[in-house]
Design a protein around this motif. Sequence first.
Motif, short mmCIF file in Angstrom:
data_model
loop_
_atom_site.label_atom_id
_atom_site.label_comp_id
_atom_site.label_asym_id
_atom_site.label_seq_id
_atom_site.Cartn_x
_atom_site.Cartn_y
_atom_site.Cartn_z
N ARG A 125 58.35 42.81 85.44
CA ARG A 125 57.57 41.83 86.01
C ARG A 125 56.10 41.81 85.34
NH1 ARG A 125 54.45 42.04 91.83
NH2 ARG A 125 53.64 43.89 90.83
N ASP A 126 55.60 43.41 85.00
CA ASP A 126 54.33 43.59 84.73
C ASP A 126 54.11 42.74 83.21
OD1 ASP A 126 53.72 44.73 86.85
OD2 ASP A 126 53.59 46.72 86.00
N ASP A 127 55.15 42.99 82.52
CA ASP A 127 54.89 42.20 81.22
C ASP A 127 55.52 40.61 81.19
OD1 ASP A 127 57.76 41.89 80.69
OD2 ASP A 127 57.92 43.46 79.23
N GLY A 128 55.72 40.13 82.35
CA GLY A 128 55.83 38.84 82.29
C GLY A 128 57.28 38.14 82.02
N THR A 129 58.36 39.13 81.94
CA THR A 129 59.56 38.93 81.28
C THR A 129 60.40 38.13 82.34
OG1 THR A 129 59.64 40.39 79.63
CG2 THR A 129 61.82 39.69 80.35
N MET A 130 60.56 38.89 83.69
CA MET A 130 61.21 38.23 84.71
C MET A 130 60.90 38.95 85.98
SD MET A 130 64.84 40.09 84.72
CE MET A 130 65.50 38.88 83.38
N TYR A 131 61.48 38.59 86.89
CA TYR A 131 61.42 39.20 88.23
C TYR A 131 62.73 39.88 88.98
CZ TYR A 131 60.05 40.18 93.24
OH TYR A 131 59.91 41.15 94.61
N ALA A 132 62.88 41.25 89.00
CA ALA A 132 64.05 42.05 88.94
C ALA A 132 63.84 43.12 90.19
CB ALA A 132 64.47 42.59 87.66
N ILE A 133 64.68 42.88 91.13
CA ILE A 133 64.58 43.77 92.35
C ILE A 133 65.86 44.57 92.58
CG2 ILE A 133 62.67 42.73 93.50
CD1 ILE A 133 64.56 41.23 95.29
N GLU A 134 65.77 45.93 93.15
CA GLU A 134 66.82 46.49 93.61
C GLU A 134 66.81 46.43 95.01
OE1 GLU A 134 68.47 50.13 95.66
OE2 GLU A 134 66.35 49.23 95.85
N TRP A 135 68.59 46.00 95.21
CA TRP A 135 69.20 46.00 96.87
C TRP A 135 70.00 47.08 96.98
CZ3 TRP A 135 73.99 44.60 98.37
CH2 TRP A 135 74.24 44.34 99.55
N MET A 136 69.95 47.67 97.94
CA MET A 136 70.81 48.89 98.39
C MET A 136 71.67 48.52 99.44
SD MET A 136 71.77 52.23 97.46
CE MET A 136 72.45 53.56 97.92
N TRP A 137 72.97 48.27 99.45
CA TRP A 137 73.89 47.81 100.56
C TRP A 137 73.60 48.08 101.98
CZ3 TRP A 137 77.61 49.79 103.77
CH2 TRP A 137 78.12 50.96 103.31
N ASP A 138 73.49 49.67 102.04
CA ASP A 138 73.58 50.08 103.33
C ASP A 138 72.25 50.07 103.94
OD1 ASP A 138 72.65 52.07 101.48
OD2 ASP A 138 73.24 53.83 102.85
N GLU A 139 71.09 49.94 103.13
CA GLU A 139 69.65 49.69 103.62
C GLU A 139 69.45 48.28 104.16
OE1 GLU A 139 67.14 50.97 100.56
OE2 GLU A 139 67.70 52.92 100.73
N SER A 140 70.45 47.33 103.63
CA SER A 140 70.36 45.78 104.26
C SER A 140 70.67 45.69 105.87
CB SER A 140 71.06 44.90 103.32
OG SER A 140 72.65 45.21 103.61
#
Length: 264
Positions: A125-140
């Motif tokens: 994200r910081d270098d403007g390449t893309m937006y990538a996020i982590e998702w953890m199944w049990d935390e949802s």
Amino acid sequence: MYIADQTWPELGDYVAESSLAVVPLGSTEQHGPHLPLATDHLIAEALAREAADRTGYLCTPTVNVGVSPHHRQFHGTMWVDPPQFRDYVESLTRNLAYHGIDRVVFVNAHGGNVQHLREVGRRLRDDGTMYAIEWMWDESIPDLVTDLFDHPGPHGGPKETSMIMHIARDLVREGELDSARDGGVVDLGDDHLREHGARTFYDAIENSGNGVFGDQTDASPEAGEELFEAAADQLVRLLSWLDDQPIDDLLAPVHVDPQPGSRR
């Protein structure tokens, strides 16, 4: 849509219309006497593929080995060191950006990967390449987990056992559920974690003789199906939300304006 099943012209058609992908990640590590070492990456891949099938978004192959040195004393556990893991995942994700993807969800099922996936997301994200996020199944789905189990355990407990019963029941050693409970730690309280405010352990074996926590005898395929469907629903909603966001709103904000009267 599973990327490895497509041809390159078909993928060209996809990126002409959409710019989102899911990347499943897990581990290959001990999960007690009752679950396979594949537990985490089986869960991650099943959820990612399910969400991709429901939505039509792109799903990549699974990263099967993660950051798991804290389970290394148990036979068969595999791991990569954090810097190499971060660099590998970042490089893989930049491949997607090269082909036109500008947002990614890391569908994660291993706690040891979390902080490193967040760091990769920040770099991209910081270098403007893309937006990538982590998702953890049990935390949802935390409320459902606590509703279903008195002692869900952070590792190898009834929530993961139930999920594997639903996804790949033949891999669960159901005759070992009692020994998993009795040889592990049912309730991991603060006395197992800290002394005078300091975290005093590094590896799972320091807290659990067989490497697992929780009451595995509470697991069932029916609970696993309920967990799987609820988590998949949350992932689908996340993908839909992310796809709706303007990319400029997702990338790093610009620096604040100088204070009044300051010199540039």
